[in-house]
Design an enzyme around this catalytic site. Structure first.
Site, PDB file in Angstrom:
ATOM      1  CD  GLU A  26       9.035  68.084 -20.171  1.00  0.00           C
ATOM      2  OE1 GLU A  26       9.976  67.498 -19.624  1.00  0.00           O
ATOM      3  OE2 GLU A  26       8.959  69.326 -20.262  1.00  0.00           O
ATOM      4  CD  GLU A 174      16.310  72.798 -20.298  1.00  0.00           C
ATOM      5  OE1 GLU A 174      16.447  72.317 -19.146  1.00  0.00           O
ATOM      6  OE2 GLU A 174      15.488  73.698 -20.558  1.00  0.00           O
ATOM      7  CD  GLU A 306      12.116  73.455 -22.873  1.00  0.00           C
ATOM      8  OE1 GLU A 306      12.073  74.037 -21.756  1.00  0.00           O
ATOM      9  OE2 GLU A 306      12.505  72.285 -23.027  1.00  0.00           O
TER      10      GLU A 306
END
Length: 506
Positions: A26, A174, A306
């Site tokens: 990320e 998310e 994740e």
């Protein structure tokens, strides 16, 4: 107590997808800038700005896929800002991670070049939270369309004639939180809409992954599964997405604001960490059970994109950069996770550790002062387990319950193991999670003859031990002679807090 197990080496289980050994990068802290990417003017050897020693280390792991650009960053990232001449790319603010300015010098072409250097498949997370359906659809076209089209012409104008092959595509991230703060029903609608307009171009077939649940939110999973199937129906009735994700982090402290130190912890904290890590089995089982109700044929994949430990940042570092050290404790967390992943090989199609370089449970830590890199204990677990990638899983049956110990209100099983076979070789991974006591494991190997058993061990004097630029091999694998093979019976002695792999020819 000796742990007694039986492995039938000739009874095939589900294939362990290599993609459960996937990674995550990320735009967060020094993962991309200073980790993967140093710029073409750097004195560190690089290709197009991509750091070559990091690439070489990750190639040793057989890294199968890399997820990018986030994470929370994905839902504020607009891909057109990261193409074209670097000097002309607009600057943005990374509001999620430290409020730093992002110059967009590492964008689509740089990421695809990185994946080519790694030999890894790209897994791109699209922007659902602040983006548009058209924006994501055009990104797919830009990357994967041949022939003449607006996005194919734009790609060629930016120096890439041939399209890339990009299978894995995340429909946001998310969505229940930083990806839009949506309800499950609201996101299910968006997933159908975005998934509809993410098209297959030419021979490129997308594998679309819906943004799934946080931890044990099984209701979120059920809401998504209702979009693709009906109770008890073996036929998937929609292709809006092909898999759904779940996120789960190993947390030790009492809250997200007090997660505990990555290196300064006692034995009690260690055991709490291992209980938290082992809970991943309960969570995967819960989500798989919900999915089985709507997809008993197991056509829809489960993706844990994740996972990993999350501790307080290292003192003196930017709190928004999530930089933490990596100890033997982290390695044992990884070993437990992989044993669980192997047991769920019939449903779990991908997993991505968070994150690859310099952030959270990283494989590699780069030092800005010495410009050196350090391979973490977690890196070594990935390397020791490489033989499980795309292998046939083998069921491990225990003759009696393994040793355990109470930890608060929970019970921790202190010996973990899994096995597979590939290319005529058997690989068994074993962990002893007991901080102080050794364990012995005796395995009855049936259905084949195993020869030339050899072992590696990863352990150290203390659970808190870790690697640094000054001492890069404090926690590193070494050959291990604490194994014996006699007449189809494999005996393994496991020292306290150790991870061991045993391989042999079949």
């Amino acid at each position: 107590m000796t742990v007694e197990a039986v492995i039938n080496v000739d009874l095939d289980g589900p294939r362990i997808s290599r993609h459960v050994y996937g990674h995550f990068a990320e735009h967060l802290g020094r993962c991309v800038y200073g980790g993967f990417y140093v710029g073409e003017d750097s004195g560190i050897p690089n290709e197009g700005g991509i750091r070559l020693d990091v690439v070489a280390a990750l190639r040793e792991l057989g890294i199968p896929n890399l997820r990018w650009p986030g994470g929370c960053f994905a839902d504020e990232y607009h891909w057109r800002d990261g193409i074209g001449p670097r000097a002309a790319r607009p600057t943005m603010v990374n509001t999620h991670w430290g409020g730093v300015e992002e110059n967009n010098h590492f964008g689509t072409h740089e990421f695809m070049a990185l994946c080519e250097l790694l030999g890894a498949e790209p897994y791109i997370s699209g922007n659902v939270g602040s983006g548009t359906v058209r924006e994501m659809s055009e990104w797919v076209e830009y990357l994967t369309r041949d022939g003449d089209s607006p996005m194919a012409r734009l790609r060629r104008a930016n120096g890439r004639d041939e399209p890339w092959r990009v299978r894995f595509w995340g429909l946001g991230n998310e969505a229940w939180g930083c990806g839009g703060a949506m309800s499950a029903e609201q996101y299910a609608y968006e997933a159908r809409r975005y998934g509809t307009y993410c098209r297959d171009h030419g021979g490129n077939r997308l594998y679309k992954i819906a943004a799934g649940a946080n931890g044990d939110d099984y209701a979120w999973t059920e809401t998504l599964m209702k979009q693709v199937g009906h109770l008890g129906c073996r036929r998937v009735t929609s292709t809006a997405f092909h898999a759904l994700s779940v996120h789960y982090y190993t947390i030790t402290g009492p809250s997200w604001d007090e997660k505990g130190s990555a290196t300064d912890f006692d034995t009690e904290e260690y055991y709490r960490t291992m209980v938290s890590a082992a809970r991943v089995e309960e969570l995967l089982a819960g989500h798989a059970a919900v999915m089985d109700c709507y997809d008993p044929g197991r056509n829809v994949g489960l993706v844990l994109d994740e996972w990993g430990t999350w501790f307080d940042v290292e003192p003196g570092t930017d709190p928004g950069f999530l930089h933490q050290q990596n100890t033997l404790r982290d390695a044992l967390v990884a070993g437990v996770h992989f044993d669980v992943f192997h047991r769920f090989a019939d449903r779990l199609v991908m997993a991505n550790i968070a994150q690859t370089v310099n952030v959270l449970q990283a494989m590699i830590l780069t030092d800005p002062e010495t410009q050196s890199l350090v391979l973490t204990p977690t890196y070594h677990v990935f390397h020791m387990n490489r033989g499980h990638q795309d292998a046939t899983s083998l069921r491990v049956d225990l003759r009696r319950p393994p040793p355990s110990r109470p930890v608060g209100d929970a019970t921790l099983t202190t010996v973990s193991l899994s096995a597979s076979r590939k290319d005529g070789r058997l690989l068994i991974s074993l962990s002893n999670l007991d901080a102080d006591a050794p364990a012995d494991v005796e395995i009855d190997l049936r259905g084949g003859t195993v020869r030339d058993a050899a072992a590696l061990i990863l352990t150290s004097a203390a659970l808190q031990d870790h690697n640094t630029p000054a001492s890069p091999s404090v926690v590193a694998p070494r050959p291990y002679d604490g194994v014996s093979l006699t007449g189809g019976r494999l005996r393994v002695h496991l020292p306290p807090h150790s991870f061991v792999t045993v391989s042999g020819a079949l």
